[in-house]
Scaffold this active site. Structure first.
Site, PDB file in Angstrom:
ATOM      1  N   CYS A 261       5.122   2.969   2.923  1.00  0.00           N
ATOM      2  CA  CYS A 261       4.409   2.194   3.944  1.00  0.00           C
ATOM      3  C   CYS A 261       4.494   0.704   3.670  1.00  0.00           C
ATOM      4  CB  CYS A 261       2.958   2.640   3.978  1.00  0.00           C
ATOM      5  SG  CYS A 261       2.222   2.634   2.339  1.00  0.00           S
TER       6      CYS A 261
ATOM      7  N   GLU B 278      -5.347   3.874   6.841  1.00  0.00           N
ATOM      8  CA  GLU B 278      -4.106   3.205   6.404  1.00  0.00           C
ATOM      9  C   GLU B 278      -3.021   3.685   7.350  1.00  0.00           C
ATOM     10  OE1 GLU B 278      -4.062   1.107   3.944  1.00  0.00           O
ATOM     11  OE2 GLU B 278      -5.923   1.544   2.898  1.00  0.00           O
TER      12      GLU B 278
HETATM   13  P1  NAP Z   1       0.948  11.585  10.773  1.00  0.00           P
HETATM   14  O1  NAP Z   1       1.843  12.397  11.599  1.00  0.00           O
HETATM   15  O2  NAP Z   1      -0.014  10.691  11.459  1.00  0.00           O
HETATM   16  O3  NAP Z   1       0.195  12.614   9.823  1.00  0.00           O
HETATM   17  C1  NAP Z   1      -0.698  12.168   8.841  1.00  0.00           C
HETATM   18  C2  NAP Z   1      -1.681  13.271   8.530  1.00  0.00           C
HETATM   19  O4  NAP Z   1      -2.534  13.495   9.646  1.00  0.00           O
HETATM   20  C3  NAP Z   1      -1.033  14.618   8.227  1.00  0.00           C
HETATM   21  O5  NAP Z   1      -1.746  15.217   7.168  1.00  0.00           O
HETATM   22  C4  NAP Z   1      -1.208  15.379   9.531  1.00  0.00           C
HETATM   23  O6  NAP Z   1      -1.211  16.767   9.347  1.00  0.00           O
HETATM   24  C5  NAP Z   1      -2.572  14.896   9.951  1.00  0.00           C
HETATM   25  N1  NAP Z   1      -2.888  15.039  11.365  1.00  0.00           N
HETATM   26  C6  NAP Z   1      -2.028  15.048  12.406  1.00  0.00           C
HETATM   27  N2  NAP Z   1      -2.721  15.169  13.566  1.00  0.00           N
HETATM   28  C7  NAP Z   1      -4.039  15.231  13.232  1.00  0.00           C
HETATM   29  C8  NAP Z   1      -5.250  15.365  13.973  1.00  0.00           C
HETATM   30  N3  NAP Z   1      -5.248  15.436  15.304  1.00  0.00           N
HETATM   31  N4  NAP Z   1      -6.418  15.415  13.307  1.00  0.00           N
HETATM   32  C9  NAP Z   1      -6.444  15.330  11.962  1.00  0.00           C
HETATM   33  N5  NAP Z   1      -5.324  15.212  11.196  1.00  0.00           N
HETATM   34  C10 NAP Z   1      -4.138  15.142  11.832  1.00  0.00           C
HETATM   35  O7  NAP Z   1       1.744  10.645   9.772  1.00  0.00           O
HETATM   36  P2  NAP Z   1       2.943  11.043   8.828  1.00  0.00           P
HETATM   37  O8  NAP Z   1       4.108  11.256   9.728  1.00  0.00           O
HETATM   38  O9  NAP Z   1       2.567  12.084   7.842  1.00  0.00           O
HETATM   39  O10 NAP Z   1       3.126   9.694   7.975  1.00  0.00           O
HETATM   40  C11 NAP Z   1       3.984   8.659   8.325  1.00  0.00           C
HETATM   41  C12 NAP Z   1       3.205   7.439   8.683  1.00  0.00           C
HETATM   42  O11 NAP Z   1       2.244   7.148   7.683  1.00  0.00           O
HETATM   43  C13 NAP Z   1       4.065   6.209   8.755  1.00  0.00           C
HETATM   44  O12 NAP Z   1       3.884   5.627  10.001  1.00  0.00           O
HETATM   45  C14 NAP Z   1       3.549   5.295   7.670  1.00  0.00           C
HETATM   46  O13 NAP Z   1       3.537   3.939   8.018  1.00  0.00           O
HETATM   47  C15 NAP Z   1       2.183   5.766   7.457  1.00  0.00           C
HETATM   48  N6  NAP Z   1       1.797   5.518   6.085  1.00  0.00           N
HETATM   49  C16 NAP Z   1       0.896   4.557   5.835  1.00  0.00           C
HETATM   50  C17 NAP Z   1       0.507   4.317   4.538  1.00  0.00           C
HETATM   51  C18 NAP Z   1      -0.503   3.260   4.219  1.00  0.00           C
HETATM   52  O14 NAP Z   1      -0.999   3.252   3.103  1.00  0.00           O
HETATM   53  N7  NAP Z   1      -0.819   2.375   5.126  1.00  0.00           N
HETATM   54  C19 NAP Z   1       1.016   5.089   3.509  1.00  0.00           C
HETATM   55  C20 NAP Z   1       1.938   6.073   3.805  1.00  0.00           C
HETATM   56  C21 NAP Z   1       2.318   6.286   5.120  1.00  0.00           C
HETATM   57  P3  NAP Z   1       0.100  17.651   9.633  1.00  0.00           P
HETATM   58  O15 NAP Z   1       1.115  17.221   8.652  1.00  0.00           O
HETATM   59  O16 NAP Z   1      -0.372  19.031   9.393  1.00  0.00           O
HETATM   60  O17 NAP Z   1       0.486  17.358  11.043  1.00  0.00           O
END
Ligand code: NAP
Length: 522
Positions: free
Chosen positions: A296, A257
């Site tokens: 999102c 997602e």
């Molecule tokens: P993110 O930076 O991609 O982080 C998401 C998760 O991935 C966090 O738990 C992060 O951990 C982890 N992560 C980061 N790098 C990783 C790696 N190399 N390997 C494994 N895990 C890794 O996203 P975010 O900033 O938390 O969320 C915002 C985004 O989420 C927005 O763009 C939004 O559109 C999207 N979103 C989508 C939905 C949906 O249902 N489609 C829902 C909510 C949000 P750390 O925090 O420890 O870095």
């Protein structure tokens, strides 16, 4: 600050890690809690979940696991006040916005407890009826669904530390699959507390639920062939995860997602002041400002008939002017902060990018913040309008994860649909009109690039569940840019946590194999 978010792996809380990340109050900057860095003992912890956790869960029927979910929900309902306090401090959310996450998560858990109870004593599922494969009708094929043999790893985004956990864990645990959750570090406290409360209550068997806070290093390397992975977050991290060697080599089933440039469309039949017009504006403003736009599903693109663009902009601006931004502890605050200064900077950069092709219709930043200063992560709502709908590209490509939406004026319905598809795959499109034929046409033409199409006529204006609200009875996920994932949708969600196998053989043996099974019907 004395709270350290230990990892829970292998049925034990791990002590002794060094604090590496600090969780902050996004309004005051106060340090709230800390996590360690890369987790220790992931391989052993995952193995414990796959063996002990899975064995205990799969010894139960769906009905028994549903009862367990119901118990977990009751434990957490009794602690809602504490969860609201954590949300306020760590996510900077008002009471209403904390409820979207906290109560939304518990509601989803309760929803699956009810669905699971109806599956009763069954332990496996069947998909469809047996197909006759031989002339004498004795050799047949039956699709049988059994819980996957591995664990479910959840890597979650910062915006829903409660709902993001339970919307994934409820169907997984109901399926009999142990879960490991890795919340986004910046808001990990609430996820950690909820897991701790459920573990302390002794409701789930050892190994059924684990939590890893802090670094993600090593998580994907610990996956093995029958595990499943559900990720919510940015498109960039999603791309890294998809191409990770362990995911690719072991064919780990992955649900993604990611970003989404959702659309809200005002039908071309609307007139200023009509019911559909007012519903559109009210809902646009609500969806822009709930959780400070950090959902999102928020409508980043607001498609309106070109002739009504000014009227919509003015009506929305009047409502946005009433939004009071600031410290959620202040009684008059109606919209809290973003979750961090990093997100604040990201929203400012995104706004600057969109302004290269859009003009400002409303900018709330002139209003003083309530009980918060410029160092906080509070950001005012902004409504933009693209200058040229045909040439604008960034509005269809860049998601500003905050209280920001952009009006796009369209010529006719065909043009609106063509513009909506330019998002290259979104979670949700909503359409507001008094014309059911127009709504139906939009549904058919938008469904190909949107996971959910939300139709609002004056008749359902008061009872509709909201463009941005993800209801567990409907699927959540979208194609293309949105990640290609699919979650929820009632019992449909169970398919991800089951392995479907075509059982071919004598009809009598198939009948025996089906014992203890129930059809997966929805
Ligand atoms: P993110 O930076 O991609 O982080 C998401 C998760 O991935 C966090 O738990 C992060 O951990 C982890 N992560 C980061 N790098 C990783 C790696 N190399 N390997 C494994 N895990 C890794 O996203 P975010 O900033 O938390 O969320 C915002 C985004 O989420 C927005 O763009 C939004 O559109 C999207 N979103 C989508 C939905 C949906 O249902 N489609 C829902 C909510 C949000 P750390 O925090 O420890 O870095």
């Amino acid at each position: 600050m004395s709270i350290f978010l230990n990892n829970y792996l292998g049925g034990q809380w791990q002590q002794g890690a060094r604090p590496v990340h600090t969780l902050l109050d996004p309004v005051t900057g106060e340090a709230l809690a800390a996590t360690g860095g890369a987790a220790e003992g992931l391989k052993e912890g995952f193995a414990f979940a796959r063996t002990e956790g899975a064995r205990a869960l799969q010894a139960m029927s769906y009905g028994q696991r549903a009862a367990m979910l119901s118990e977990a929900m009751k434990v957490m309902q009794a602690r809602r006040d504490e969860y609201y306090a954590i949300s306020l401090a760590n996510s900077g959310t008002t009471k209403a916005d904390s409820g979207v996450d906290v109560d939304g998560g518990l509601f989803t858990l309760g929803f699956y407890a009810k669905l699971g109870a109806a599956l009763g004593d069954a332990r496996t599922l069947t998909d469809g009826a047996a197909a006759v494969m031989s002339k004498d009708q004795l050799f047949q094929s039956q699709h049988l669904m059994v819980p996957v043999r591995g664990l479910a790893l959840f890597i979650n985004a910062f915006n829903f530390p409660s709902w993001g956990l339970w919307e994934k864990a409820a169907p997984a645990l109901l399926s009999g699959v142990p879960v490991v959750v890795k919340p986004a570090t910046v808001t990990a406290w609430l996820t950690h507390q909820m897991v701790k409360d459920v573990v302390d209550a002794g409701i789930l068997p050892p190994g059924a639920i684990s939590v890893v806070c802090g670094g993600s290093a090593g998580l994907l390397d610990a996956l093995t062939p029958f595990d499943v992975l559900s990720f919510t977050g940015s498109a960039d991290t999603a791309a890294t995860i998809r191409s990770h060697a362990a995911v690719a080599r072991h064919s780990v089933r992955a649900n993604i997602e990611a970003d989404s440039l959702n659309v809200a469309i005002l039908g071309e039949d609307a007139q200023p002041g009509s019911e559909a017009f007012n519903l559109y504006v009210d809902n646009l403003v609500r969806d822009m400002t709930i959780k400070s736009g950090q959902r999102c599903t928020a409508p980043r693109r607001a498609l309106v008939p070109k002739a009504l663009q000014q009227a919509v902009g003015e009506a929305a601006a009047a409502r946005l002017a009433a939004v009071r931004v600031g410290n959620p502890r202040h009684a008059d605050t109606t919209m809290g902060a973003l979750v961090s200064r990093e997100q604040y900077d990201s929203v400012q950069q995104g706004l600057a990018l969109l302004k290269t092709e859009a003009s400002v219709m409303f900018d709330g930043s002139a209003q003083p913040l309530l009980d918060a200063d410029a160092r906080s992560a509070c950001v005012a709502p902004t409504l933009l309008a693209v200058r040229d709908a045909d040439t604008a590209v960034k509005v269809h490509d860049h998601e500003v994860f905050g209280p920001v939406s952009t009006l796009i004026g369209y010529r006719d319905t065909a043009h609106a649909i063509e513009l909506a598809h330019r998002g290259l795959g979104s979670l949700v499109a909503s359409v507001y009109s008094a014309d059911n034929a127009l709504l139906a046409r939009c549904a058919n033409e938008l469904a190909g690039s949107h996971g959910r199409v939300h139709l609002v006529s004056p008749e359902v204006g008061k009872t509709q569940t909201g463009h941005g609200n993800v209801m567990p009875a409907s699927i959540h996920g979208g194609p293309g840019r949105a990640g290609g994932g699919e979650e929820l949708g009632g019992l449909r969600a169970l398919a991800f946590y089951h392995r479907k196998s075509a059982i071919q053989g004598p009809a009598a043996a198939l009948e025996l194999a089906k014992q203890g099974s129930t059809p997966l019907s929805y």
